[in-house]
Design a protein around this motif. Structure first.
Motif, PDB file in Angstrom:
ATOM      1  N   LYS A 179     -12.500 -57.892   0.835  1.00 28.70           N
ATOM      2  CA  LYS A 179     -12.054 -56.539   1.181  1.00 28.70           C
ATOM      3  C   LYS A 179     -10.551 -56.532   1.462  1.00 28.70           C
ATOM      4  CE  LYS A 179     -13.177 -52.823   4.418  1.00 28.70           C
ATOM      5  NZ  LYS A 179     -14.028 -52.441   5.559  1.00 28.70           N
TER       6      LYS A 179
ATOM      7  N   GLN B 115      -0.730 -52.019  -7.214  1.00 25.68           N
ATOM      8  CA  GLN B 115      -1.171 -51.243  -8.368  1.00 25.68           C
ATOM      9  C   GLN B 115      -0.568 -49.844  -8.335  1.00 25.68           C
ATOM     10  OE1 GLN B 115      -5.395 -51.562  -7.927  1.00 25.68           O
ATOM     11  NE2 GLN B 115      -5.486 -53.585  -8.865  1.00 25.68           N
ATOM     12  N   ARG B 116      -0.507 -49.223  -7.150  1.00 23.84           N
ATOM     13  CA  ARG B 116       0.097 -47.897  -7.030  1.00 23.84           C
ATOM     14  C   ARG B 116       1.575 -47.955  -7.383  1.00 23.84           C
ATOM     15  NH1 ARG B 116      -3.101 -47.187  -2.328  1.00 23.84           N
ATOM     16  NH2 ARG B 116      -1.354 -47.889  -1.067  1.00 23.84           N
TER      17      ARG B 116
ATOM     18  N   ARG C 245      -8.639 -56.932  -1.820  1.00 17.84           N
ATOM     19  CA  ARG C 245      -8.606 -55.672  -2.581  1.00 17.84           C
ATOM     20  C   ARG C 245      -7.572 -54.722  -1.989  1.00 17.84           C
ATOM     21  NH1 ARG C 245     -14.200 -56.313  -2.663  1.00 17.84           N
ATOM     22  NH2 ARG C 245     -14.449 -54.872  -0.928  1.00 17.84           N
ATOM     23  N   ARG C 246      -7.531 -54.653  -0.668  1.00 16.45           N
ATOM     24  CA  ARG C 246      -6.571 -53.756  -0.016  1.00 16.45           C
ATOM     25  C   ARG C 246      -5.137 -54.230  -0.264  1.00 16.45           C
ATOM     26  NH1 ARG C 246      -6.561 -51.223   6.055  1.00 16.45           N
ATOM     27  NH2 ARG C 246      -4.511 -50.289   5.853  1.00 16.45           N
TER      28      ARG C 246
ATOM     29  N   ALA D  70      -4.086 -53.131  -3.756  1.00  9.12           N
ATOM     30  CA  ALA D  70      -3.993 -51.694  -4.000  1.00  9.12           C
ATOM     31  C   ALA D  70      -2.560 -51.167  -4.006  1.00  9.12           C
ATOM     32  CB  ALA D  70      -4.851 -50.934  -2.997  1.00  9.12           C
ATOM     33  N   PRO D  71      -1.711 -51.466  -3.027  1.00 12.20           N
ATOM     34  CA  PRO D  71      -0.341 -50.924  -3.069  1.00 12.20           C
ATOM     35  C   PRO D  71       0.437 -51.397  -4.292  1.00 12.20           C
ATOM     36  CG  PRO D  71      -0.819 -51.775  -0.894  1.00 12.20           C
ATOM     37  CD  PRO D  71      -1.956 -52.172  -1.797  1.00 12.20           C
TER      38      PRO D  71
END
Length: 117
Positions: free
Chosen positions: A95, A105-106, A98-99, A102-103
């Motif tokens: 988890k 990828q953004r 993944r977090r 995430a940034p």
């Protein structure tokens, strides 16, 4: 402290008077660390029962006399499973990973030349 970022967590720890690494104040970087280097609390594989040795090599720059660390290739890492060191479940570890991803990828989809604060 679920859902809080590293800087917010560091502030809470400091406000509670909990000593940080080496007895100094907590900083977000001590928690966040550097993913590729495996540093920081969120990237330390020891918490999932995996000891990784030979991640870095340190050399002294002959001109500046400063130590410079370089990441060794993954083939040079020495990995040993030590289940007794595990304090984080695989589910929680995944988890967090993944977090962390995430940034990135953004930011990659935001386009060139934009600052992300």
């Amino acid at each position: 402290m679920e859902g809080l970022g590293p800087d917010a967590i560091a502030k809470i720890l400091n406000d509670k008077g909990i000593p940080g690494p080496r007895g100094q104040a907590w900083r977000g970087t001590a928690i966040r660390g550097h993913r590729r280097r495996g540093s920081g609390i969120l990237n330390n594989q020891m918490y999932i029962g995996r000891l990784v040795l030979n991640r870095l090599v340190c050399r002294k720059n002959p001109v500046s006399e400063r130590r410079v660390s370089r990441l060794n290739s993954p083939e040079q890492h020495v990995v040993q499973d030590v289940p007794t060191l595990r304090i984080v479940s695989d589910t929680l570890w995944k988890k967090v990973k993944r977090r962390q991803a995430a940034p990135r990828q953004r930011n990659a989809t935001a386009g060139p030349g934009l600052l992300h604060m």
